[in-house]
Motif scaffolding. Structure first.
Motif, PDB file in Angstrom:
ATOM      1  N   PHE A 187      -3.629  12.692   1.168  1.00 20.88           N
ATOM      2  CA  PHE A 187      -3.727  11.704   0.133  1.00 20.88           C
ATOM      3  C   PHE A 187      -2.207  11.283  -0.120  1.00 20.88           C
ATOM      4  O   PHE A 187      -1.271  12.126  -0.400  1.00 20.88           O
ATOM      5  CB  PHE A 187      -4.379  12.201  -1.054  1.00 20.88           C
ATOM      6  N   PRO A 188      -1.876  10.073  -0.130  1.00 21.34           N
ATOM      7  CA  PRO A 188      -2.857   8.796   0.323  1.00 21.34           C
ATOM      8  C   PRO A 188      -3.090   8.935   1.886  1.00 21.34           C
ATOM      9  O   PRO A 188      -2.748   9.990   2.614  1.00 21.34           O
ATOM     10  CB  PRO A 188      -2.151   7.457   0.090  1.00 21.34           C
ATOM     11  N   GLN A 189      -4.138   8.140   2.192  1.00 12.78           N
ATOM     12  CA  GLN A 189      -4.667   8.155   3.547  1.00 12.78           C
ATOM     13  C   GLN A 189      -3.272   8.145   4.723  1.00 12.78           C
ATOM     14  O   GLN A 189      -2.345   7.600   4.375  1.00 12.78           O
ATOM     15  CB  GLN A 189      -5.318   6.770   3.864  1.00 12.78           C
ATOM     16  N   SER A 190      -3.572   8.859   5.683  1.00 17.38           N
ATOM     17  CA  SER A 190      -2.427   9.037   6.815  1.00 17.38           C
ATOM     18  C   SER A 190      -3.100   8.389   7.897  1.00 17.38           C
ATOM     19  O   SER A 190      -4.391   8.459   8.296  1.00 17.38           O
ATOM     20  CB  SER A 190      -2.366  10.350   6.809  1.00 17.38           C
ATOM     21  N   LEU A 191      -2.329   7.995   8.846  1.00 22.80           N
ATOM     22  CA  LEU A 191      -2.607   7.373  10.011  1.00 22.80           C
ATOM     23  C   LEU A 191      -3.061   8.361  11.168  1.00 22.80           C
ATOM     24  O   LEU A 191      -3.526   8.357  12.178  1.00 22.80           O
ATOM     25  CB  LEU A 191      -1.622   6.267  10.652  1.00 22.80           C
ATOM     26  N   SER A 192      -2.432   9.464  10.967  1.00 20.96           N
ATOM     27  CA  SER A 192      -2.548  10.934  12.011  1.00 20.96           C
ATOM     28  C   SER A 192      -2.545  12.023  11.261  1.00 20.96           C
ATOM     29  O   SER A 192      -1.981  12.128  10.130  1.00 20.96           O
ATOM     30  CB  SER A 192      -1.648  10.445  13.001  1.00 20.96           C
ATOM     31  N   CYS A 193      -2.951  13.128  11.912  1.00 23.86           N
ATOM     32  CA  CYS A 193      -2.843  14.498  11.061  1.00 23.86           C
ATOM     33  C   CYS A 193      -1.382  14.843  11.430  1.00 23.86           C
ATOM     34  O   CYS A 193      -1.047  14.801  12.499  1.00 23.86           O
ATOM     35  CB  CYS A 193      -3.584  15.261  11.930  1.00 23.86           C
TER      36      CYS A 193
END
Ligand SMILES: [Zn+2]
Length: 151
Positions: free
Chosen positions: A40-46
Motif C-alpha cells: 500500500f499504496p498499490q504497487s506495479l510489481s512484487c
C-alpha cells in the motif's frame, strides 16, 4: 434536469487509494498472487527479491490496526498538499493484522491522548473543498471508540 446535473458532494483525494467512506472505508492496495506480499499504496510489481512470479492483484484491507508510532506534523506541508483550516495534526504508522504498516493522518482524539498500541480504525474525512464545492476526502485512522482503548 438529468442526473448529470446533480453535483457530487464528495470525492476521494486521489483515485485508487481507498474505497468507501466512514466505517466502511478500505485501503486499496495490491497482493502478490505468488508470495502473498501486500503493498500500500498499490504497487506495479512484487518487490520481494525472493519472489519469482511477481504477479499482483488488487487487494482491499486495513479496516483496523494498532498504532505503531506517530508524530505531530507541526508545519504546513508544501503545495500539492491541500487542507482547509490547516492546523497541526498527528501522522501515524498503523500496523495492520494483514502484515504491513501504513502511514496515515490520525483523527478522533487530541494528539496528547494517543498511545502506542491503541486499536485504530479506518475512516474518511474531508481535507478541503475543491473549486466545484466538493468535499475532497482522505483516509485517516482514529482510535476505536469501544473496549480496549479505555484507560
Ligand atoms: Zn511476490
Amino acid at each position: 434536469m438529468s442526473a448529470t446535473h446533480l453535483r457530487p458532494t464528495t470525492r476521494p483525494v486521489a483515485a485508487g487509494i481507498f474505497q468507501g467512506s466512514g466505517p466502511q472505508t478500505l485501503l486499496v492496495g495490491t497482493r502478490c498472487t505468488s508470495c502473498a506480499s501486500l503493498y500500500f499504496p498499490q504497487s506495479l510489481s512484487c518487490r520481494n527479491p525472493q519472489c519469482q512470479d511477481k504477479k499482483i492483484e488488487q487487494a482491499l484491507f486495513g479496516q483496523r490496526g494498532r498504532l505503531y508510532s506517530y508524530t505531530v506534523q507541526a508545519y504546513r506541508p508544501p503545495p500539492l498538499f491541500q487542507m482547509d483550516d490547516w492546523a497541526p495534526y498527528a501522522l501515524g504508522l498503523v500496523e495492520l493484522p494483514e502484515g504491513l504498516r501504513v502511514m496515515a493522518m490520525l483523527t478522533g482524539c487530541p494528539a496528547a491522548d494517543l498511545r502506542i498500541g491503541m486499536e485504530m480504525e479506518l475512516t474518511t474525512e474531508a481535507l478541503y473543498r475543491d473549486a466545484d464545492g466538493n468535499a475532497v476526502l482522505t483516509y485517516k485512522y482514529r482510535p476505536v471508540s469501544d473496549s480496549q482503548n479505555a484507560p
